[in-house]
Design an enzyme around this catalytic site. Structure first.
Site, PDB file in Angstrom:
ATOM      1  CG  HIS A 234      -2.034  -1.021   1.078  1.00  0.00           C
ATOM      2  ND1 HIS A 234      -3.139  -1.028   1.892  1.00  0.00           N
ATOM      3  CD2 HIS A 234      -2.198  -2.042   0.202  1.00  0.00           C
ATOM      4  CE1 HIS A 234      -3.928  -2.029   1.533  1.00  0.00           C
ATOM      5  NE2 HIS A 234      -3.380  -2.673   0.515  1.00  0.00           N
TER       6      HIS A 234
ATOM      7  CD  GLU B  93      -2.071   4.259   3.013  1.00  0.00           C
ATOM      8  OE1 GLU B  93      -1.669   3.525   2.087  1.00  0.00           O
ATOM      9  OE2 GLU B  93      -3.237   4.251   3.417  1.00  0.00           O
TER      10      GLU B  93
ATOM     11  CB  CYS C  68      -6.146  -0.660   4.863  1.00  0.00           C
ATOM     12  SG  CYS C  68      -4.430  -1.199   4.993  1.00  0.00           S
TER      13      CYS C  68
ATOM     14  CB  CYS D 261      -1.681   1.537   5.963  1.00  0.00           C
ATOM     15  SG  CYS D 261      -1.157   0.743   4.443  1.00  0.00           S
TER      16      CYS D 261
HETATM   17  N1  LIG Z   1      -5.221   3.280   2.073  1.00  0.00           N
HETATM   18  C1  LIG Z   1      -5.011   2.418   1.070  1.00  0.00           C
HETATM   19  C2  LIG Z   1      -5.993   1.556   0.664  1.00  0.00           C
HETATM   20  C3  LIG Z   1      -5.769   0.736  -0.417  1.00  0.00           C
HETATM   21  N2  LIG Z   1      -4.582   0.780  -1.043  1.00  0.00           N
HETATM   22  C4  LIG Z   1      -4.383   0.019  -2.255  1.00  0.00           C
HETATM   23  C5  LIG Z   1      -4.540  -1.448  -2.279  1.00  0.00           C
HETATM   24  C6  LIG Z   1      -5.038  -1.732  -3.661  1.00  0.00           C
HETATM   25  O1  LIG Z   1      -3.963  -1.681  -4.594  1.00  0.00           O
HETATM   26  C7  LIG Z   1      -5.947  -0.552  -3.930  1.00  0.00           C
HETATM   27  C8  LIG Z   1      -7.377  -0.795  -3.525  1.00  0.00           C
HETATM   28  O2  LIG Z   1      -8.003  -1.522  -4.559  1.00  0.00           O
HETATM   29  P1  LIG Z   1      -9.587  -1.730  -4.609  1.00  0.00           P
HETATM   30  O3  LIG Z   1      -9.946  -2.608  -3.431  1.00  0.00           O
HETATM   31  O4  LIG Z   1     -10.231  -0.372  -4.503  1.00  0.00           O
HETATM   32  O5  LIG Z   1      -9.824  -2.374  -5.932  1.00  0.00           O
HETATM   33  O6  LIG Z   1      -5.413   0.491  -3.160  1.00  0.00           O
HETATM   34  C9  LIG Z   1      -3.593   1.655  -0.619  1.00  0.00           C
HETATM   35  O7  LIG Z   1      -2.511   1.736  -1.220  1.00  0.00           O
HETATM   36  N3  LIG Z   1      -3.830   2.432   0.457  1.00  0.00           N
HETATM   37 ZN   LIG Z   2      -3.082  -0.113   3.661  1.00  0.00          ZN
END
Ligand SMILES: Nc1ccn([C@H]2C[C@H](O)[C@@H](COP(=O)(O)O)O2)c(=O)n1
Ligand SMILES: [Zn+2]
Length: 160
Positions: A77, A79, A104, A107
């Site tokens: 992710h 962060e 999330c 993170c």
């Molecule tokens: N705070 C976050 C939340 C999610 N991510 C990343 C993880 C996945 O690559 C994408 C989410 O995909 P989705 O479930 O919307 O198809 O975003 C992050 O980097 N940071």
């Molecule tokens: Zn995360």
């Protein structure tokens, strides 16, 4: 006389988080993060992507799939990447994290443990998920402030 329509610190740092998100290969959600210190110096940036050395042409980018054929097993992710990318001599204690999507729960743990004191987020599109609710619970218990980014309507256009 000096210009008056220059961007604010918040716009500058969220702009860098948005620019970082544009590096993401995720077809569904691109996330960027920018961590800054108390003197408004940029410490580190990150975006969501496959771990170093894992060829992103060979990794799954779908949300669902048989067995390991889902991006969720692999994507690092934004962060967490920003935290891990930090190369400065000091620490992230007392810093702020600008992020395009609310962190999330995984993170959130890394944010808390690294000493980041404030999260400024743009989208909270998964607000109803257990993960986001767990993040908010941990942030509240640990004294990490979370603030929705407010200046969402400033448009800046430029050619790259
Ligand atoms: N705070 C976050 C939340 C999610 N991510 C990343 C993880 C996945 O690559 C994408 C989410 O995909 P989705 O479930 O919307 O198809 O975003 C992050 O980097 N940071
Ligand atoms: Zn995360």
């Amino acid at each position: 006389m000096k210009r008056s329509d220059y961007i604010t610190w918040d716009q500058y740092f969220m702009g860098i988080a948005i620019m970082s998100a544009n590096r993401s290969k995720d077809p569904n959600t691109q996330v960027g993060a920018c961590i800054v210190d108390q003197d408004n110096r940029i410490l580190t940036v990150g975006y969501n992507g496959m771990p170093s050395g894992c060829n992103d042409d060979e990794m799954p980018w779908d949300r669902e799939g048989e067995g390991m054929a889902s991006k969720y097993f692999f994507v690092c992710h934004a962060e967490l990447n920003a935290i891990l990318n930090y190369r400065g001599g000091g620490t992230l204690r007392g810093s702020r994290c600008y992020v395009t999507l609310f962190p999330c729960n995984e993170c959130a743990k890394a944010i808390i443990q690294s000493g980041i004191k404030e999260v400024i987020y743009m989208s909270d599109k998964y607000a109803d998920s257990d993960s986001t609710m767990a993040s908010k619970k941990m942030f509240e218990m640990a004294g990490v402030k979370y603030t929705e980014y407010e200046n969402k309507h400033k448009k800046i256009e430029f050619e790259l």
